[in-house]
Design a protein around this motif. Structure first.
Motif, mmCIF file in Angstrom:
data_model
loop_
_atom_site.group_PDB
_atom_site.id
_atom_site.type_symbol
_atom_site.label_atom_id
_atom_site.label_comp_id
_atom_site.label_asym_id
_atom_site.label_seq_id
_atom_site.Cartn_x
_atom_site.Cartn_y
_atom_site.Cartn_z
ATOM 1 N N GLY A 168 41.089 36.436 42.426
ATOM 2 C CA GLY A 168 41.944 37.633 42.924
ATOM 3 C C GLY A 168 42.538 37.320 44.305
ATOM 4 O O GLY A 168 43.391 38.016 44.766
ATOM 5 N N LEU A 169 42.532 36.016 44.802
ATOM 6 C CA LEU A 169 43.511 35.246 45.921
ATOM 7 C C LEU A 169 44.170 34.358 45.223
ATOM 8 O O LEU A 169 44.066 33.718 44.303
ATOM 9 C CB LEU A 169 42.601 34.837 46.795
ATOM 10 N N SER A 170 45.616 34.461 45.860
ATOM 11 C CA SER A 170 46.510 33.694 45.158
ATOM 12 C C SER A 170 46.133 32.173 45.705
ATOM 13 O O SER A 170 45.557 32.260 46.805
ATOM 14 C CB SER A 170 47.999 33.857 45.647
ATOM 15 N N ASP A 171 46.580 31.055 45.152
ATOM 16 C CA ASP A 171 46.279 29.693 45.648
ATOM 17 C C ASP A 171 46.720 29.464 46.862
ATOM 18 O O ASP A 171 46.166 28.776 47.772
ATOM 19 C CB ASP A 171 46.618 28.754 44.456
ATOM 20 N N GLU A 172 48.039 29.860 47.262
ATOM 21 C CA GLU A 172 48.690 29.711 48.662
ATOM 22 C C GLU A 172 48.231 30.381 49.540
ATOM 23 O O GLU A 172 47.820 29.683 50.794
ATOM 24 C CB GLU A 172 50.028 30.178 48.415
ATOM 25 N N ASP A 173 47.299 31.692 49.510
ATOM 26 C CA ASP A 173 46.694 32.573 50.532
ATOM 27 C C ASP A 173 45.303 31.649 50.742
ATOM 28 O O ASP A 173 44.851 31.628 51.691
ATOM 29 C CB ASP A 173 46.394 33.759 49.867
ATOM 30 N N GLU A 174 44.624 31.221 49.833
ATOM 31 C CA GLU A 174 43.396 30.559 49.772
ATOM 32 C C GLU A 174 43.624 29.297 50.710
ATOM 33 O O GLU A 174 42.822 29.184 51.469
ATOM 34 C CB GLU A 174 42.924 30.079 48.627
ATOM 35 N N GLN A 175 44.764 28.558 50.370
ATOM 36 C CA GLN A 175 45.116 27.326 51.332
ATOM 37 C C GLN A 175 45.613 27.539 52.551
ATOM 38 O O GLN A 175 45.246 27.146 53.695
ATOM 39 C CB GLN A 175 45.882 26.418 50.625
ATOM 40 N N THR A 176 46.320 28.465 52.810
ATOM 41 C CA THR A 176 47.039 28.745 54.117
ATOM 42 C C THR A 176 46.577 29.863 55.074
ATOM 43 O O THR A 176 46.421 29.997 56.214
ATOM 44 C CB THR A 176 48.566 28.860 53.837
ATOM 45 N N ILE A 177 45.901 30.854 54.451
ATOM 46 C CA ILE A 177 45.281 31.917 55.329
ATOM 47 C C ILE A 177 43.680 32.061 55.276
ATOM 48 O O ILE A 177 43.138 32.030 56.574
ATOM 49 C CB ILE A 177 45.695 33.334 54.779
ATOM 50 N N TYR A 178 42.993 31.718 54.164
ATOM 51 C CA TYR A 178 41.578 31.974 54.224
ATOM 52 C C TYR A 178 40.701 30.764 54.195
ATOM 53 O O TYR A 178 39.496 30.748 54.504
ATOM 54 C CB TYR A 178 41.122 32.845 52.971
ATOM 55 N N GLY A 179 41.291 29.471 53.807
ATOM 56 C CA GLY A 179 40.690 28.214 54.101
ATOM 57 C C GLY A 179 39.496 28.262 52.975
ATOM 58 O O GLY A 179 38.717 27.499 53.072
ATOM 59 N N THR A 180 39.876 28.753 51.738
ATOM 60 C CA THR A 180 38.922 28.795 50.742
ATOM 61 C C THR A 180 39.448 27.597 49.613
ATOM 62 O O THR A 180 40.705 27.363 49.669
ATOM 63 C CB THR A 180 38.942 30.151 49.820
#
Length: 87
Positions: free
Chosen positions: A48-60
């Motif tokens: 449910g999280l975009s790959d880009e958001d996981e890498q740049t925002i959430y650190g997941t």
């Protein structure tokens, strides 16, 4: 002659329509097309999280839907429970 021109115009319009609707869905999935609504971002682990958001925002981890291994999806931890998805 007029019928031939109408057929050509029809085929051109169909081509434009298919392009606008994202006719590349069967191809490269790294940038999936959303057609007329825009580009849909990749979500490799389907959490449910975009790959880009996981890498740049959430650190997941964009390839693991439960980065910290606690049994909750990363998106659920971030969006529903307001907990840390990385620990």
């Amino acid at each position: 002659m007029m019928l031939k021109i109408k057929k050509i115009i029809f085929l051109l319009l169909i081509g434009v329509f298919l392009t606008a609707c994202g006719s590349d869905r069967a191809g490269d999935t790294s940038k999936a097309s959303g057609g007329v609504l825009g580009v849909v971002e990749a979500d490799s682990d389907e959490d449910g999280l975009s790959d880009e958001d996981e890498q740049t925002i959430y650190g997941t981890n964009p390839n693991n839907n439960d980065t910290d291994g606690d049994g909750l999806l990363d998106a659920d931890e971030i969006k529903l429970y307001d907990t840390n998805a990385t620990s």
